[in-house]
Design an enzyme around this catalytic site. Structure first.
Site, PDB file in Angstrom:
ATOM      1  N   GLN A   1      29.197  47.596  36.408  1.00 17.23           N
ATOM      2  CA  GLN A   1      29.717  47.340  35.069  1.00 17.23           C
ATOM      3  C   GLN A   1      31.145  46.806  35.065  1.00 17.23           C
ATOM      4  OE1 GLN A   1      28.203  51.272  33.007  1.00 17.23           O
ATOM      5  NE2 GLN A   1      28.775  49.739  31.514  1.00 17.23           N
ATOM      6  N   HIS A   2      31.546  46.263  33.940  1.00 16.95           N
ATOM      7  CA  HIS A   2      32.940  45.915  33.604  1.00 16.95           C
ATOM      8  C   HIS A   2      33.529  44.707  34.325  1.00 16.95           C
ATOM      9  CE1 HIS A   2      32.830  49.915  31.846  1.00 16.95           C
ATOM     10  NE2 HIS A   2      32.890  50.514  32.999  1.00 16.95           N
TER      11      HIS A   2
ATOM     12  N   ASP B   1      24.668  49.193  35.900  1.00 24.04           N
ATOM     13  CA  ASP B   1      24.039  50.097  36.880  1.00 24.04           C
ATOM     14  C   ASP B   1      23.738  51.473  36.291  1.00 24.04           C
ATOM     15  OD1 ASP B   1      26.742  50.719  36.726  1.00 24.04           O
ATOM     16  OD2 ASP B   1      27.135  50.475  38.856  1.00 24.04           O
TER      17      ASP B   1
END
Length: 493
Positions: free
Chosen positions: A85-86, A248
């Site tokens: 992520q991110h 994830d």
């Protein structure tokens, strides 16, 4: 012989890419493949990756999984992609990547995050506006950093993508996003499930960032089919559909059957995460709780600690121990490690919210300073961080009958017992420890077949009865004392 329905699940993580081949008819995983990535680390907490490594690892892991499964890639009906992520991936108008991807674990943009947080009215303002409190790892501060540090690159941005969005773009040529992974950008409202365009205009008043945003699609919608050249490179069917995919954690939720209230998933990886499904966006007043959307049509309140097996690994290396040796020493020491406490905040920490903290040891004496106590203290300290987070989740009304444990640490019986005792909840592992890749494959089957997600999870997610671990009453009270000691030490920070 029953008809096989074959799906590919990909998990592109920080350390590498995993691929699994799932037969959605029998619910069996037929093959697994993996390939590693390297990390670009620099001063100031820079953590980046070359996206080309993801594409190479995706290809290699897929070939290995197909080979191990002994199936023809032309029989693959769909692909689902899980991603870390991110992360920020920037493309120009030709679809070329403009610079290495800045990752979730990058802290170089902490000053930019502080300024954006101030603009939002602090953590409470951010929670009120977005439903999450933006943190340094989120995508939004990476955009501001790019504008200030690399104005030439910033001027050429045509697409702003997260890692899994980028892999979907590579597979299909389409730039889209789904609600789960979008929740961690910091420019998305988790209650209304819309981009916060005004926040991007604050970063760049021209409105260019808004135009670079991907279109949002529902979790059960597909992005498209695989481009012929990519299908050939991967050795799979060009008519295979690509599902929306997700972050994830969102894919790990599907891969552990965590798609209805009551189940908690706990991941013991480099970092630790705890999350559970909710059918309403009950945003916690605690900034540490991220009320992300799920990739199954609901919400996924989540906490993440920055220090877990990365911290236990450092102690292991310090004493030059293999895993078995390390676990044996943890078991030798009593609960509470004879008074030795470790605050394992080697990376700073998100839960408890101490971004600038460092690791520390407390309570050392001439008699208790042993390898066994230090080994136990690091495992206890990291697990207490997860307990701290679970307590925050429970304050939002979350019920937990059982904890489904995934990640590298879940393979240790010693650690499983510790989790059961510290959380005072039954713990069980899922058969397939690659939960994110499995979740991605299940989501692809959902998207391709229209079979209800719940029945796919019932069939494809199985728990390992041998791993079932119940809390021991005497241990629960002993750990409670050690946990209270941990809380007192955290309070002094």
């Amino acid at each position: 012989m029953t008809q096989q329905n074959l799906f590919l699940g990909i998990d592109c993580g920080t350390q590498g890419t995993k691929a699994i081949v799932l037969d959605a008819s029998s619910g069996r995983v037929l093959g697994l493949g993996a390939a590693a990535h390297t990390l670009i680390s620099g001063a100031n907490g820079r953590r980046e990756q070359h996206t080309q490594e993801w594409l190479d690892a995706f290809t290699e892991a897929t070939h290995r999984a197909l080979q191990q499964a002994g199936v023809d890639g032309q029989d693959i009906l769909g692909i689902g992609v899980s991603g870390q992520q991110h992360g920020l991936v920037l493309l120009d108008e030709n679809g070329e990547v403009l610079r290495p991807a800045k990752l979730w674990c990058d802290t170089e943009t902490a000053p930019e995050n502080d300024r954006l947080l101030q603009h939002l009215g602090g953590e409470s303002g951010s929670l009120e506006r977005l439903g999450v409190a933006i943190a340094p790892g989120y995508t939004v501060s990476k955009l501001l950093w790019t504008r200030e540090q690399h104005p030439d690159i910033f001027a050429r941005i045509a697409h702003i993508l997260l890692p899994h969005d980028y892999l979907n773009y590579w597979l299909t040529g389409r730039a889209v996003a789904e609600y789960g992974d979008a929740s961690g950008t910091g420019y998305f409202n988790v209650r209304s499930r819309e981009w916060d365009v005004a926040l991007l205009k604050h970063i760049d008043p021209s409105g260019r960032l808004e135009q670079a945003l991907p279109q949002l699609i529902e979790a059960d919608q597909s992005v498209g089919t695989v481009l012929p050249a990519i299908a050939e490179r991967l050795g799979i069917n060009p008519n295979a559909i690509v599902s929306s995919g997700g972050g994830d954690n969102m894919m790990g939720a599907i891969g552990t059957g965590n798609i209805a209230p009551g189940v908690i998933t706990m991941s013991l990886g480099s970092s630790g995460t705890v999350y559970a499904f909710a059918d309403q966006p009950n945003v916690s007043p605690q900034a540490s709780v991220a009320t992300f959307c799920s990739s199954s049509g609901g919400w996924l309140p989540l906490i993440c600690t920055m220090n877990l097996t990365n911290a236990t690994g450092v102690i292991r290396e310090l004493f030059d121990l293999d895993l078995a040796g390390f676990n044996a020493l943890v078991e030798q020491a009593p609960i509470g490690a004879e008074g030795v406490s470790m605050l394992p905040f080697l990376n700073g920490e998100r839960v408890p919210a101490l971004p600038h903290a460092t690791g520390s040891l407390h309570g050392l004496t001439m008699t208790n300073l042993t390898r066994a106590n230090l080994c136990r203290a690091v495992v206890e300290g990291t697990t207490f961080g997860l307990r701290y987070g679970l307590d925050l989740l429970r304050q939002t009304g979350l019920q937990s009958q059982s904890i489904r444990l995934i990640g590298g640490g879940s393979k240790s019986p010693v650690w499983r017992q510790m989790v059961a005792d510290i959380m005072n909840t039954e713990v069980i592992c899922t058969e397939q420890s690659e939960a994110a890749a499995l979740g991605a494959a299940i989501q692809a089957a959902w998207s391709q077949s229209g079979e209800p997600l719940a029945s796919l999870c019932d069939k494809c997610v199985s728990v390992d009865p041998a791993s079932r671990t119940l809390p021991v009453a005497a241990n629960v009270s002993a750990y409670q004392q050690a946990y209270e000691r941990y809380q007192q030490l955290v309070a002094t920070l």
